[in-house]
Design a protein around this motif. Structure first.
Motif, PDB file in Angstrom:
ATOM      1  N   GLU A 260     -37.966 -22.596  31.113  1.00  0.00           N
ATOM      2  CA  GLU A 260     -39.310 -23.135  31.215  1.00  0.00           C
ATOM      3  C   GLU A 260     -39.339 -24.457  31.973  1.00  0.00           C
ATOM      4  N   ALA A 261     -38.332 -25.303  31.700  1.00  0.00           N
ATOM      5  CA  ALA A 261     -38.416 -26.677  32.198  1.00  0.00           C
ATOM      6  C   ALA A 261     -37.511 -26.986  33.369  1.00  0.00           C
ATOM      7  N   SER A 262     -36.500 -26.112  33.640  1.00  0.00           N
ATOM      8  CA  SER A 262     -35.488 -26.542  34.584  1.00  0.00           C
ATOM      9  C   SER A 262     -35.319 -25.668  35.808  1.00  0.00           C
ATOM     10  N   THR A 263     -36.109 -24.603  35.968  1.00  0.00           N
ATOM     11  CA  THR A 263     -36.029 -23.825  37.188  1.00  0.00           C
ATOM     12  C   THR A 263     -36.659 -24.638  38.310  1.00  0.00           C
ATOM     13  N   ALA A 264     -35.870 -24.945  39.336  1.00  0.00           N
ATOM     14  CA  ALA A 264     -36.339 -25.863  40.374  1.00  0.00           C
ATOM     15  C   ALA A 264     -35.970 -25.344  41.745  1.00  0.00           C
ATOM     16  N   SER A 265     -36.662 -25.853  42.763  1.00  0.00           N
ATOM     17  CA  SER A 265     -36.390 -25.455  44.134  1.00  0.00           C
ATOM     18  C   SER A 265     -35.022 -25.936  44.561  1.00  0.00           C
ATOM     19  N   SER A 266     -34.241 -25.067  45.195  1.00  0.00           N
ATOM     20  CA  SER A 266     -32.909 -25.419  45.665  1.00  0.00           C
ATOM     21  C   SER A 266     -32.828 -25.219  47.168  1.00  0.00           C
ATOM     22  N   SER A 267     -32.232 -26.193  47.855  1.00  0.00           N
ATOM     23  CA  SER A 267     -32.055 -26.070  49.301  1.00  0.00           C
ATOM     24  C   SER A 267     -30.979 -25.062  49.642  1.00  0.00           C
TER      25      SER A 267
ATOM     26  N   ALA B  26     -30.374 -21.858  47.698  1.00  0.00           N
ATOM     27  CA  ALA B  26     -30.686 -20.443  47.460  1.00  0.00           C
ATOM     28  C   ALA B  26     -32.078 -20.241  46.885  1.00  0.00           C
ATOM     29  N   GLY B  27     -33.052 -20.881  47.481  1.00  0.00           N
ATOM     30  CA  GLY B  27     -34.419 -20.683  47.016  1.00  0.00           C
ATOM     31  C   GLY B  27     -34.611 -21.261  45.642  1.00  0.00           C
ATOM     32  N   MET B  28     -35.039 -20.421  44.709  1.00  0.00           N
ATOM     33  CA  MET B  28     -35.260 -20.872  43.339  1.00  0.00           C
ATOM     34  C   MET B  28     -33.971 -20.671  42.539  1.00  0.00           C
ATOM     35  N   ALA B  29     -33.331 -21.777  42.163  1.00  0.00           N
ATOM     36  CA  ALA B  29     -32.071 -21.701  41.427  1.00  0.00           C
ATOM     37  C   ALA B  29     -32.267 -22.232  40.018  1.00  0.00           C
ATOM     38  N   GLU B  30     -31.898 -21.430  39.035  1.00  0.00           N
ATOM     39  CA  GLU B  30     -32.067 -21.836  37.645  1.00  0.00           C
ATOM     40  C   GLU B  30     -31.081 -22.940  37.290  1.00  0.00           C
TER      41      GLU B  30
ATOM     42  N   TYR C 146     -26.865 -26.616  38.008  1.00  0.00           N
ATOM     43  CA  TYR C 146     -27.090 -25.194  38.281  1.00  0.00           C
ATOM     44  C   TYR C 146     -26.367 -24.330  37.255  1.00  0.00           C
ATOM     45  N   THR C 147     -27.019 -23.263  36.805  1.00  0.00           N
ATOM     46  CA  THR C 147     -26.376 -22.341  35.873  1.00  0.00           C
ATOM     47  C   THR C 147     -25.405 -21.410  36.584  1.00  0.00           C
TER      48      THR C 147
END
Length: 268
Positions: free
Chosen positions: A37-44, A46-50, A174-175
């Motif tokens: 809910e709180a930590s999925t963020a945009s990554s330079s 691979a797109g959306m990186a959990e 990153y997970t």
């Protein structure tokens, strides 16, 4: 004789490594819903990186809260290290990391085992892969050993180790460990900024194809045949840190790691 001993411990080491990874995953998994809910963020990369958490300090706060909810599972000394880290942007100094490891060793010694040993890399980063010598142990002995080891790690070392690693190799939390490695390589200028996660996975697959072939013939990668599949220097100390900090110990030669004989039993 040395080679025989390595062969005998190889299976145990693999099981021990899997157990260590499972323990880490369990710690991260406890807050999986909150993290999504709180930590999925945009990554330079691979797109959306959990992410495990929005930041290292947020992760520390979660771990401290978890420790408070499970009294006795995490020592006050380990919690104190995490609290001090909160006052320094989440950074754990080498001295605190070493002290946590020493207390974990003492915990195992108090349970009747020889003190744990493992490989040590740049910045004092310790390998999560241990090589316990267990030939002749009963299933009951093995079960008790893993239970005792997990208990001592949780009590004195596990959380400090996680945060120390994160600062060295995964500050963005990153997970996915491959994503974390690529991010680390890029931040340390070991690859160019256009290096992608897809490229890493392709090179990694080529590396493993060769490594598996060499392992089955009992020939390790001394010639660099496997490591040459990467477009960066796998042996660069900074690269090693990126890999080890993110749990990818198996890229580095197993037969150079120290063997831990927990019961001080005679070896071949």
């Amino acid at each position: 004789m040395h080679k025989k001993l390595r062969g005998l411990t190889r299976t145990c080491a693999l099981a021990f490594a899997v157990l260590a990874v499972s323990a880490f995953s369990a710690c991260a998994g406890d807050n999986a819903d909150a993290a999504k809910e709180a930590s999925t963020a945009s990554s330079s990369i691979a797109g959306m990186a959990e992410k495990v958490a929005p930041s290292i300090t947020a992760r520390i706060e979660f771990l401290l809260d978890d420790a408070q909810q499970h009294p006795g599972s995490v020592s006050e000394q380990q919690q104190d290290i995490l609290r001090r880290a909160l006052d320094h942007d989440g950074v754990i100094p080498r001295g605190d990391y070493d002290a946590a490891w020493s207390r974990y060793q003492d915990c195992m010694a108090a349970k009747g085992y020889a003190k744990p040993v493992t490989g040590v890399f740049t910045d004092g980063l310790r390998s999560n892969v241990m090589h316990p010598y267990m030939e002749g142990w009963t299933k009951a002995q093995q079960s008790k050993f893993f239970e005792d080891d997990n208990s001592c790690k949780q009590l004195e070392y596990l959380y400090v180790d996680e945060i120390y690693r994160a600062n060295l190799g995964n500050p963005n939390q990153y997970t996915d460990m491959d994503t974390a490695v690529v991010d680390c390589l890029r931040r340390k200028n070991l690859v160019d900024k256009q290096y992608t996660l897809t490229q890493f996975k392709q090179e990694d697959e080529q590396y493993n194809d060769v490594a598996v072939k060499n392992f089955t013939t009992d020939r390790y990668d001394d010639s660099g045949e496997a490591s040459s599949k990467f477009s960066f220097d796998l042996k660069d100390p900074a690269t090693v840190t990126c890999f080890i900090a993110n749990g990818k110990d198996y890229y580095f030669r197993e037969d150079t790691s120290p063997i831990w004989n927990p019961l001080n039993t005679p070896t071949p």
